[in-house]
Enzyme design. Structure first.
Site, PDB file in Angstrom:
ATOM      1  N   CYS A  85      21.553  21.854  11.606  1.00 29.29           N
ATOM      2  CA  CYS A  85      20.371  22.710  11.396  1.00 29.29           C
ATOM      3  C   CYS A  85      19.132  22.158  12.100  1.00 29.29           C
ATOM      4  O   CYS A  85      18.152  22.888  12.270  1.00 29.29           O
ATOM      5  CB  CYS A  85      20.091  22.853   9.909  1.00 29.29           C
ATOM      6  SG  CYS A  85      21.489  23.492   8.978  1.00 29.29           S
ATOM      7  N   HIS A  90      17.715  31.926   8.699  1.00 30.75           N
ATOM      8  CA  HIS A  90      18.141  30.595   9.139  1.00 30.75           C
ATOM      9  C   HIS A  90      19.215  30.682  10.221  1.00 30.75           C
ATOM     10  O   HIS A  90      20.378  30.369   9.967  1.00 30.75           O
ATOM     11  CB  HIS A  90      18.633  29.799   7.933  1.00 30.75           C
ATOM     12  CG  HIS A  90      18.999  28.383   8.233  1.00 30.75           C
ATOM     13  ND1 HIS A  90      18.484  27.676   9.297  1.00 30.75           N
ATOM     14  CD2 HIS A  90      19.832  27.521   7.591  1.00 30.75           C
ATOM     15  CE1 HIS A  90      19.002  26.463   9.294  1.00 30.75           C
ATOM     16  NE2 HIS A  90      19.820  26.341   8.284  1.00 30.75           N
TER      17      HIS A  90
END
Lengths: 376, 133
Positions: A78, A319
């Site tokens: 991420c 996201h």
């Protein structure tokens, strides 16, 4: 050595966009960033992506005429987008390249129906530890320790969905109540659906170059990256806490920050509600054990003393993994220029970006990036 | 809990050997330099890079945290119970938790409770059972 500024940023819309390919998403971000920086090209590109196929960076860049220059792809889960930013910053700072593009891209909706499939070459991934379950373990431990309440967990979701009402690029937004959040479908106890980030497609970009005193340049005071050390029975903290704390300490020292309270606005990694709570504590934005209370009482809301995730965060903006770090950066750049519209933190001078990558068992995160930025 | 699709390549999960009374023990490593314990037969200590010796851990431990996964994961029909277990004098391991087939609703194992490691499931997952207090 140069002092480095962000000269321009851009993003696509964030959301499920399976009908758009990465060329289209990246073009939205790069076109806006180039226009924002008033440039037509760069000397090198760092691209962050997690699930992009081999060659994806060159494939999207050649479609917009960014060819014949060095292109480097990085993957740090991420934190891939902020890792690309860190490398672009270092390349400009040291003079290796004059003007550099950092680009994050990810298309999740065509790859996963729901949660990311746990990685079968990882021991815990092979054991079925989906990422919501990893964060659920942290939340369950916080509840056991009396460090948070279910309503405080939910308050993070309520706050960030409300922030996103003012962000037209966000995937989701809404006026939710704590009861609605807690009553949404259970994903991994105690985390319910509205406490989990959605499946998102998107791209985000930034143009970096030496500071030249321009009225719209946002200065990079410091950026730091660490990968996790072993996380185990010897740590008194939940997964992810210690690597955030240590990366932040390095970034704050390099930025010459007098006190964490000098930060006016922060975008942090709230892939799940507990993530924002642990991270605000690990960063020192709030005292240990106060993260949940800060969300519940409005301290971390727009208008509070420590506004966190004015964009809506990962929970609401979305996201798209490799794009997330640069989406966070774009938000902080807009905030520090006073261009954030109805989600503007008044008079913001110093801003923080924190991104956390997970998915490597035994380690306390496979990468964390913390950046401190300064208004023009 | 069965039905895991079998991905190719060696199994990365900890290996478990039979222990006393039907229990299981993790075949891990202990660092000669820093005494760090690991559930894995990795070539060096993950904390310091030092040389490691074989060491066995379990079967008893304490639940550090626990959850129930209620979303579909490929090859794993929900719900299933997971726990991080601190094995006594050993490493923290991720394990599945035996489900009581008579329970109305599958709930997480009690955090702080005692558990015992069993032989792995047919699919190769670490498995613990809650030890009555």
């Amino acid at each position: 050595m140069s002092t480095v500024s962000v000269h321009g940023v851009g993003t696509s819309h964030f959301g499920r966009q399976p009908e758009r390919d990465l060329v289209a998403l990246a073009w939205d971000a790069v076109r806006e960033a180039f226009a924002d920086a008033d440039v037509t090209g760069v000397d090198a590109v760092w691209v962050g992506t997690v699930f992009g196929p081999p060659g994806v960076a060159q494939r999207v860049l050649r479609a917009m005429g960014v060819t014949g220059i060095p292109v480097i792809t990085v993957e740090n889960a991420c934190a891939s987008g902020t890792t690309a930013f860190l490398e672009a910053h270092e390349a400009v700072r040291t003079g290796r390249y004059g003007r550099v593009l950092a680009l994050g891209i990810e298309q999740m909706s065509t790859a996963f129906a729901g949660a990311i499939t746990p990685e079968p070459t990882d021991p815990e991934g092979r054991s079925g530890l989906a990422l919501p379950a990893l964060y659920a373990m942290a939340a369950a431990r916080y509840l056991y320790d009396g460090a948070v309440t279910p309503a405080q967990l939910a308050a993070v979701s309520v706050k960030n969905h409300a922030h996103a009402l003012h962000n037209p690029r966000a995937q989701y937004a809404g006026h939710h109540t704590v009861e609605e959040v807690l009553g949404s479908r259970m994903i991994a106890d105690p985390l319910t659906l509205l406490q989990c980030c959605p499946t998102s497609d998107g791209a985000a970009a930034a143009v970096l170059a030496p500071a030249s005193g321009g009225s719209r340049e946002v200065g990079v005071r410091a950026v730091a990256l660490r990968s996790g050390a072993p996380w185990n029975h010897r740590s008194p903290h939940v997964w992810g806490h210690d690597v955030v704390r240590d990366t932040a300490a390095e970034a704050f020292a390099a930025a010459g920050l007098d006190a964490v309270s000098d930060l006016d606005v922060a975008e942090v990694h709230d892939a799940f509600t507990i993530g924002e709570i642990v991270t605000t504590e690990a960063l020192g934005l709030v005292a240990p054990g106060e993260g949940g209370k800060a969300a519940e009482s409005g301290v971390t809301a727009l208008g509070g003393t420590r506004p966190v995730n004015p964009s809506g965060g990962l929970l609401s903006r979305g996201h798209p993994l490799g794009a997330t770090g640069l989406a966070q950066l774009a938000e902080i750049v807009w905030q520090l220029r006073g261009e954030a519209g109805r989600r503007q933190v008044d008079g913001a001078r110093l801003g923080l970006v924190e991104t956390m990558g997970g998915g490597v068992s035994v380690l306390d995160g496979n990468a964390c990036v913390v950046a401190v930025l300064e208004a023009p | 809990m069965g039905g895991v699709s079998a991905p190719g390549g060696p199994d990365p999960r900890p290996q478990v050997s039979p222990g006393a009374d039907g229990g299981g023990v993790v075949d891990g490593r202990r660092c000669r330099s820093c005494d760090e314990v690991s559930a894995f037969a990795w070539p060096a200590c993950p904390a310091c890079g030092g040389a490691v010796d074989p060491a066995s851990f379990g079967p008893f431990g304490t639940v550090w945290s626990a959850t129930v996964v209620r979303i579909p994961v490929p090859g794993r029909p929900p719900p299933y119970r997971l726990a991080y277990v601190d094995l006594d004098d050993g490493p923290r391991v991720l394990a599945h938790v035996v489900t009581d087939p008579t329970a109305d609703r599958v709930l997480p194992a009690p955090v702080g409770g005692r558990v015992r490691l069993l032989p792995t499931t047919d699919d190769g997952d670490l498995l613990v059972e809650v030890v009555p207090a």
